[in-house]
Design a protein around this motif. Structure first.
Motif, PDB file in Angstrom:
ATOM      1  N   MET A   1       0.739  -1.275  -0.028  1.00  0.00           N
ATOM      2  CA  MET A   1      -0.167  -0.113   0.035  1.00  0.00           C
ATOM      3  C   MET A   1       1.036   1.128  -0.230  1.00  0.00           C
ATOM      4  SD  MET A   1      -2.834   0.965   2.850  1.00  0.00           S
ATOM      5  CE  MET A   1      -3.892   2.247   2.791  1.00  0.00           C
ATOM      6  N   ALA A   2       0.659   2.153  -0.789  1.00  0.00           N
ATOM      7  CA  ALA A   2       1.514   3.248  -1.115  1.00  0.00           C
ATOM      8  C   ALA A   2       1.195   4.230   0.098  1.00  0.00           C
ATOM      9  CB  ALA A   2       1.224   4.028  -2.355  1.00  0.00           C
ATOM     10  N   LEU A   3       1.808   4.957   0.410  1.00  0.00           N
ATOM     11  CA  LEU A   3       1.596   5.986   1.481  1.00  0.00           C
ATOM     12  C   LEU A   3       1.239   7.290   0.607  1.00  0.00           C
ATOM     13  CD1 LEU A   3       5.051   5.632   3.725  1.00  0.00           C
ATOM     14  CD2 LEU A   3       2.528   4.951   4.191  1.00  0.00           C
ATOM     15  N   SER A   4       0.442   7.952   1.424  1.00  0.00           N
ATOM     16  CA  SER A   4      -0.235   9.294   0.883  1.00  0.00           C
ATOM     17  C   SER A   4       0.590  10.488   1.399  1.00  0.00           C
ATOM     18  CB  SER A   4      -1.560   9.523   1.044  1.00  0.00           C
ATOM     19  OG  SER A   4      -1.859   9.546   2.546  1.00  0.00           O
ATOM     20  N   ALA A   5       0.436  11.543   0.700  1.00  0.00           N
ATOM     21  CA  ALA A   5       0.970  12.897   1.175  1.00  0.00           C
ATOM     22  C   ALA A   5       0.522  13.426   2.465  1.00  0.00           C
ATOM     23  CB  ALA A   5       1.078  13.839  -0.053  1.00  0.00           C
ATOM     24  N   THR A   6       1.284  13.938   3.337  1.00  0.00           N
ATOM     25  CA  THR A   6       0.573  14.772   4.181  1.00  0.00           C
ATOM     26  C   THR A   6       0.409  16.197   4.033  1.00  0.00           C
ATOM     27  OG1 THR A   6       1.893  13.386   5.758  1.00  0.00           O
ATOM     28  CG2 THR A   6       1.039  15.500   6.674  1.00  0.00           C
ATOM     29  N   LEU A   7      -0.861  16.727   4.197  1.00  0.00           N
ATOM     30  CA  LEU A   7      -0.890  18.277   3.658  1.00  0.00           C
ATOM     31  C   LEU A   7      -1.040  19.153   4.880  1.00  0.00           C
ATOM     32  CD1 LEU A   7      -4.553  18.018   1.615  1.00  0.00           C
ATOM     33  CD2 LEU A   7      -2.081  18.743   0.887  1.00  0.00           C
ATOM     34  N   HIS A   8      -0.011  20.151   4.555  1.00  0.00           N
ATOM     35  CA  HIS A   8       0.227  21.086   5.671  1.00  0.00           C
ATOM     36  C   HIS A   8      -0.550  22.541   5.219  1.00  0.00           C
ATOM     37  CE1 HIS A   8       2.853  18.728   8.016  1.00  0.00           C
ATOM     38  NE2 HIS A   8       3.399  18.271   6.576  1.00  0.00           N
ATOM     39  N   THR A   9      -1.203  23.173   5.815  1.00  0.00           N
ATOM     40  CA  THR A   9      -1.883  24.282   5.604  1.00  0.00           C
ATOM     41  C   THR A   9      -1.090  25.660   6.047  1.00  0.00           C
ATOM     42  OG1 THR A   9      -3.989  23.424   5.221  1.00  0.00           O
ATOM     43  CG2 THR A   9      -3.866  25.752   5.566  1.00  0.00           C
ATOM     44  N   PHE A  10      -0.798  26.604   5.203  1.00  0.00           N
ATOM     45  CA  PHE A  10       0.098  27.597   5.714  1.00  0.00           C
ATOM     46  C   PHE A  10      -0.986  28.984   5.301  1.00  0.00           C
ATOM     47  CE2 PHE A  10       3.205  24.559   5.305  1.00  0.00           C
ATOM     48  CZ  PHE A  10       4.150  24.726   6.227  1.00  0.00           C
ATOM     49  N   ALA A  11      -1.146  29.854   6.288  1.00  0.00           N
ATOM     50  CA  ALA A  11      -1.563  31.192   6.089  1.00  0.00           C
ATOM     51  C   ALA A  11      -0.267  32.270   5.986  1.00  0.00           C
ATOM     52  CB  ALA A  11      -2.386  31.608   7.323  1.00  0.00           C
ATOM     53  N   VAL A  12      -0.059  32.616   4.821  1.00  0.00           N
ATOM     54  CA  VAL A  12       1.299  33.490   4.382  1.00  0.00           C
ATOM     55  C   VAL A  12       1.287  34.892   4.397  1.00  0.00           C
ATOM     56  CG1 VAL A  12       3.439  33.318   3.010  1.00  0.00           C
ATOM     57  CG2 VAL A  12       2.026  31.271   3.359  1.00  0.00           C
ATOM     58  N   HIS A  13       2.111  35.461   5.011  1.00  0.00           N
ATOM     59  CA  HIS A  13       2.166  36.926   4.961  1.00  0.00           C
ATOM     60  C   HIS A  13       3.403  37.328   4.493  1.00  0.00           C
ATOM     61  CE1 HIS A  13      -1.348  37.431   7.161  1.00  0.00           C
ATOM     62  NE2 HIS A  13      -0.960  36.433   7.904  1.00  0.00           N
ATOM     63  N   LEU A  14       3.621  37.843   3.236  1.00  0.00           N
ATOM     64  CA  LEU A  14       4.907  38.120   2.511  1.00  0.00           C
ATOM     65  C   LEU A  14       5.050  39.682   2.491  1.00  0.00           C
ATOM     66  CD1 LEU A  14       7.392  37.341   0.844  1.00  0.00           C
ATOM     67  CD2 LEU A  14       5.943  37.233  -1.115  1.00  0.00           C
ATOM     68  N   ALA A  15       6.359  40.082   2.867  1.00  0.00           N
ATOM     69  CA  ALA A  15       6.512  41.367   2.648  1.00  0.00           C
ATOM     70  C   ALA A  15       7.967  41.361   2.049  1.00  0.00           C
ATOM     71  CB  ALA A  15       6.723  42.237   4.038  1.00  0.00           C
ATOM     72  N   ASP A  16       8.279  41.237   0.804  1.00  0.00           N
ATOM     73  CA  ASP A  16       9.617  41.347   0.317  1.00  0.00           C
ATOM     74  C   ASP A  16       9.932  42.575  -0.253  1.00  0.00           C
ATOM     75  OD1 ASP A  16      11.879  40.789  -1.384  1.00  0.00           O
ATOM     76  OD2 ASP A  16      10.906  38.959  -2.241  1.00  0.00           O
TER      77      ASP A  16
END
Length: 180
Positions: A1-16
């Motif tokens: 049985m293949a392992l599935s990906a783990t989902l990670h959620t990110f609320a991103v604030h970018l100031a470049d």
């Protein structure tokens, strides 16, 4: 049985500040079972540091042989940015350089070793491709802070990356190297 990906959620604030890019978004990052947390966080930070219209994580992720970790397409579907992560082989970088206007490599590994496997190899427009290195300890610490749901603030000023991840402040220089 293949392992599935783990989902990670990110609320991103970018100031470049260096590029004049200020954005907020929420994204899901799938971590393939064979992908290290360090690779995933480097991939996410590369996405932030290259943020532009049409940017996306590749469909195949870490297991893709046809696409980089991150890419950007214009409204016609043409690839405009090819962003590799880790220590890609010269053939992948060469291919990306022929397909896209912008190519960059982001690494959490020793940049001397990454450069060694690219130097002297056939890489189209090699002198134009930045190898952007993040401090290994910074990446290791950030990877250890990742949860299933995350808040991430990324600021970039004068090639220094300031990150606040789930309430912890971190920073790293982003050093550019070039293929010789």
């Amino acid at each position: 049985m293949a392992l599935s990906a783990t989902l990670h959620t990110f609320a991103v604030h970018l100031a470049d500040v260096d590029r004049g890019v200020y954005e907020e978004w929420e994204t899901r990052v799938a971590r393939h079972p064979s992908e290290t947390a360090e690779f995933m966080i480097t991939r996410l930070l590369a996405y932030c540091l290259e943020y532009r219209e049409g940017i996306a994580f590749s469909d195949g992720g870490v297991s893709s042989t046809d696409e980089p970790a991150v890419l950007a397409r214009d409204h016609t579907g043409r690839i405009t940015a090819w962003i590799e992560v880790g220590a890609p082989d010269a053939e992948r970088v060469h291919r990306g350089s022929k397909l896209a206007e912008r190519v960059a490599v982001y690494t959490h590994r020793d940049p001397v070793k990454v450069l060694a496997q690219l130097t002297g190899k056939k890489v189209h427009r090699a002198a134009e491709i930045p190898i952007r290195a993040l401090d290994r300890e910074f990446v290791d610490t950030a990877a250890g802070l990742v949860q299933r749901r995350n808040t991430l603030s990324v600021s970039v000023t004068e090639d220094v990356l300031y990150v606040e991840l789930n309430g912890t402040d971190l920073s790293s220089p982003v050093t550019d190297h070039r293929i010789e």
